[in-house]
Scaffold this motif. Structure first.
Motif, PDB file in Angstrom:
ATOM      1  N   ARG A 141      15.394  52.814  26.550  1.00 36.66           N
ATOM      2  CA  ARG A 141      16.532  52.270  27.288  1.00 36.66           C
ATOM      3  C   ARG A 141      17.512  51.625  26.326  1.00 36.66           C
ATOM      4  O   ARG A 141      17.141  51.188  25.238  1.00 36.66           O
ATOM      5  CB  ARG A 141      16.069  51.217  28.301  1.00 36.66           C
ATOM      6  CG  ARG A 141      15.290  51.749  29.481  1.00 36.66           C
ATOM      7  CD  ARG A 141      15.182  50.665  30.551  1.00 36.66           C
ATOM      8  NE  ARG A 141      14.257  51.017  31.617  1.00 36.66           N
ATOM      9  CZ  ARG A 141      14.560  51.778  32.658  1.00 36.66           C
ATOM     10  NH1 ARG A 141      15.773  52.294  32.747  1.00 36.66           N
ATOM     11  NH2 ARG A 141      13.657  52.023  33.594  1.00 36.66           N
ATOM     12  N   SER A 150      19.307  56.319  29.925  1.00 33.15           N
ATOM     13  CA  SER A 150      18.102  57.026  29.488  1.00 33.15           C
ATOM     14  C   SER A 150      17.537  57.906  30.597  1.00 33.15           C
ATOM     15  O   SER A 150      16.910  58.929  30.313  1.00 33.15           O
ATOM     16  CB  SER A 150      17.050  56.031  28.999  1.00 33.15           C
ATOM     17  OG  SER A 150      16.674  55.135  30.041  1.00 33.15           O
ATOM     18  N   TYR A 151      17.753  57.524  31.859  1.00 33.14           N
ATOM     19  CA  TYR A 151      17.237  58.318  32.981  1.00 33.14           C
ATOM     20  C   TYR A 151      17.791  59.744  32.947  1.00 33.14           C
ATOM     21  O   TYR A 151      17.051  60.715  33.154  1.00 33.14           O
ATOM     22  CB  TYR A 151      17.596  57.641  34.303  1.00 33.14           C
ATOM     23  CG  TYR A 151      17.273  58.469  35.536  1.00 33.14           C
ATOM     24  CD1 TYR A 151      15.987  58.472  36.070  1.00 33.14           C
ATOM     25  CD2 TYR A 151      18.248  59.239  36.167  1.00 33.14           C
ATOM     26  CE1 TYR A 151      15.683  59.237  37.193  1.00 33.14           C
ATOM     27  CE2 TYR A 151      17.955  59.996  37.287  1.00 33.14           C
ATOM     28  CZ  TYR A 151      16.679  59.994  37.798  1.00 33.14           C
ATOM     29  OH  TYR A 151      16.382  60.751  38.908  1.00 33.14           O
ATOM     30  N   ALA A 154      16.278  61.753  29.985  1.00 35.47           N
ATOM     31  CA  ALA A 154      14.821  61.837  29.878  1.00 35.47           C
ATOM     32  C   ALA A 154      14.299  63.261  29.955  1.00 35.47           C
ATOM     33  O   ALA A 154      13.135  63.511  29.643  1.00 35.47           O
ATOM     34  CB  ALA A 154      14.172  60.989  30.974  1.00 35.47           C
ATOM     35  N   ALA A 344      11.690  59.648  36.216  1.00 27.71           N
ATOM     36  CA  ALA A 344      11.511  59.339  34.802  1.00 27.71           C
ATOM     37  C   ALA A 344      10.448  58.259  34.687  1.00 27.71           C
ATOM     38  O   ALA A 344      10.410  57.320  35.484  1.00 27.71           O
ATOM     39  CB  ALA A 344      12.819  58.864  34.177  1.00 27.71           C
ATOM     40  N   TYR A 346       8.490  55.373  32.272  1.00 25.42           N
ATOM     41  CA  TYR A 346       8.703  54.495  31.129  1.00 25.42           C
ATOM     42  C   TYR A 346       7.443  53.684  30.836  1.00 25.42           C
ATOM     43  O   TYR A 346       6.699  53.324  31.757  1.00 25.42           O
ATOM     44  CB  TYR A 346       9.831  53.503  31.405  1.00 25.42           C
ATOM     45  CG  TYR A 346      11.197  54.112  31.602  1.00 25.42           C
ATOM     46  CD1 TYR A 346      12.139  54.112  30.577  1.00 25.42           C
ATOM     47  CD2 TYR A 346      11.567  54.676  32.825  1.00 25.42           C
ATOM     48  CE1 TYR A 346      13.397  54.652  30.760  1.00 25.42           C
ATOM     49  CE2 TYR A 346      12.823  55.229  33.011  1.00 25.42           C
ATOM     50  CZ  TYR A 346      13.736  55.210  31.973  1.00 25.42           C
ATOM     51  OH  TYR A 346      14.984  55.752  32.161  1.00 25.42           O
ATOM     52  N   VAL A 356      10.768  55.898  27.001  1.00 26.04           N
ATOM     53  CA  VAL A 356      10.698  57.004  27.953  1.00 26.04           C
ATOM     54  C   VAL A 356       9.486  57.858  27.631  1.00 26.04           C
ATOM     55  O   VAL A 356       9.373  58.415  26.533  1.00 26.04           O
ATOM     56  CB  VAL A 356      11.971  57.871  27.894  1.00 26.04           C
ATOM     57  CG1 VAL A 356      11.835  59.057  28.845  1.00 26.04           C
ATOM     58  CG2 VAL A 356      13.196  57.054  28.258  1.00 26.04           C
ATOM     59  N   SER A 359       9.911  63.044  31.971  1.00 26.76           N
ATOM     60  CA  SER A 359      10.663  63.236  33.205  1.00 26.76           C
ATOM     61  C   SER A 359      10.165  64.503  33.871  1.00 26.76           C
ATOM     62  O   SER A 359       9.732  65.444  33.190  1.00 26.76           O
ATOM     63  CB  SER A 359      12.160  63.353  32.895  1.00 26.76           C
ATOM     64  OG  SER A 359      12.905  63.649  34.050  1.00 26.76           O
TER      65      SER A 359
END
Length: 366
Positions: A141, A150-151, A154, A344, A346, A356, A359
């Motif tokens: 992140r 970051s989502y 991912a 995603a 983490y 991460v 995903s």
């Protein structure tokens, strides 16, 4: 390094390019033309990749003293993002076109071309951090939780991340705007883009209806089975939707109804009370592991944090691989989780920020 800076015409990509130049890299700026008819993309501050944005990107590149080009990716964008978006809605799923654009356009089509031309990396204005630990790439992140992207990154592979640069990962948006002003960049106060760039008027239902036509179906109370109305196609709805359902009569308890599930084959849209939206189990397929190690190399169930939307939809969770699928048990139920979205995962690391793990695309919830 030879660096290709993807310049959208916004403040983030301009500052990212400036930092790459300042770091001593040989930088070339490129703007992606994503529509054969630029007028079909949003104009002004509401979208990205418009003619105005191309001009803003060129002016920033001129100020930085770097070469600048516009590359036509319109056909690839239509196939990989727009047509995928339409097909997913037709199948009763809820896609994320920005995630797909990052995956298929910026870090597949663009990166492939960049490497073929001898560039070492693609630099973007995404808010995320990259690091290398024991030779393994890590995606984390950003320092600015409110802008963290970051989502939507991912789903990138290890190799793609090895050729990526995110110079803004340790910065806040406020600091980036201040830096842009100090550098004399004209986009310093340009508003952020939002909404879907290829839907000019923001009317997603009309956009889909024009392409998919009408496929009449029923609105059904999920609890009682009562038929509450008719609709022109499941593509006009998404799980968690409250407004625009076309139901005249209120629920017996007076509470609003929400879309709970879509059945594209029968054309049924199931609706019900908000509390029936909550799910605590997610099954997802087609996982991607940024580090190259499934679930970070862990064996068996992993304690983690699951995120199902770009901003929000976060819950502590336990995830594990079962027959190639990712099964996620949420510690705190989430609402509005729809097939087609990405989940995603983490791992919380207080010292270095959230890492991460991977995903995957949601197929079912429960």
């Amino acid at each position: 390094m030879r660096v290709l800076a993807a310049m959208s015409g916004g403040v983030d990509s301009a500052v990212a390019a400036a930092r790459a130049v300042e770091a001593g890299h040989e930088v070339v700026g490129v703007h992606l033309a994503l529509s054969a008819k630029p007028g079909t993309l949003r104009t002004g501050a509401r979208g990205c990749c418009t003619v105005e944005d191309a001009h803003d990107a060129r002016r920033a590149a001129d100020l930085l003293g770097i070469p600048f080009y516009v590359w036509d990716f319109a056909e690839r964008f239509t196939e990989e993002v727009v047509e995928d978006f339409v097909a997913e809605y037709a199948a009763g799923r809820t896609p994320n076109p920005c995630l797909r654009c990052n995956e298929r356009i910026k870090f597949e089509a663009l990166l492939d071309k960049a490497i073929a031309l001898g560039f070492d990396a693609v630099c973007t204005g995404h808010y995320a951090r990259l690091s290398t630990v024991d030779g393994e790439i890590e995606l984390r992140r950003s320092a600015d939780d409110g802008k963290d992207q970051s989502y939507v990154l991912a789903s990138l592979t290890t190799d793609q991340l090895r050729h990526a640069m995110f110079p803004l990962g340790d910065s806040t948006k406020t600091a980036v705007r201040a830096e842009a002003a100090e550098r004399g960049l004209g986009v310093a106060e340009k508003p952020d883009s939002h909404d879907i760039c290829f839907i000019p008027d923001g009317d997603t239902r009309k956009f889909l209806g024009d392409r998919l036509g009408e496929h009449a179906g029923l609105l059904v109370d999920d609890e009682t089975g009562a038929v509450l109305g008719r609709h022109a196609g499941v593509h006009g709805f998404t799980v968690g939707q409250r407004k625009g359902l076309g139901i005249d009569a209120p629920a017996p308890d007076g509470r609003p109804r929400y879309v709970l599930a879509l059945e594209p084959v029968s054309g049924t849209v199931r609706v019900g009370a908000a509390d029936r939206l909550a799910v605590d189990r997610i099954v997802a397929t087609r996982p991607v592991w940024p580090s190259g190690q499934p679930l970070g190399g862990a064996q068996g169930p992993v304690e983690c944090v699951a995120q199902v939307r770009a901003h929000g939809g976060i819950s502590p969770a336990v995830a594990e691989l079962v027959d190639g699928e990712v099964v996620v048990q949420l510690r705190e139920p989430l609402k509005g989780v729809a097939p087609g979205q990405a989940v995603a995962l983490y791992r919380t690391d207080a010292a270095a920020g959230d890492l991460v793990l991977g995903s995957a695309t949601i197929t079912t919830t429960g």
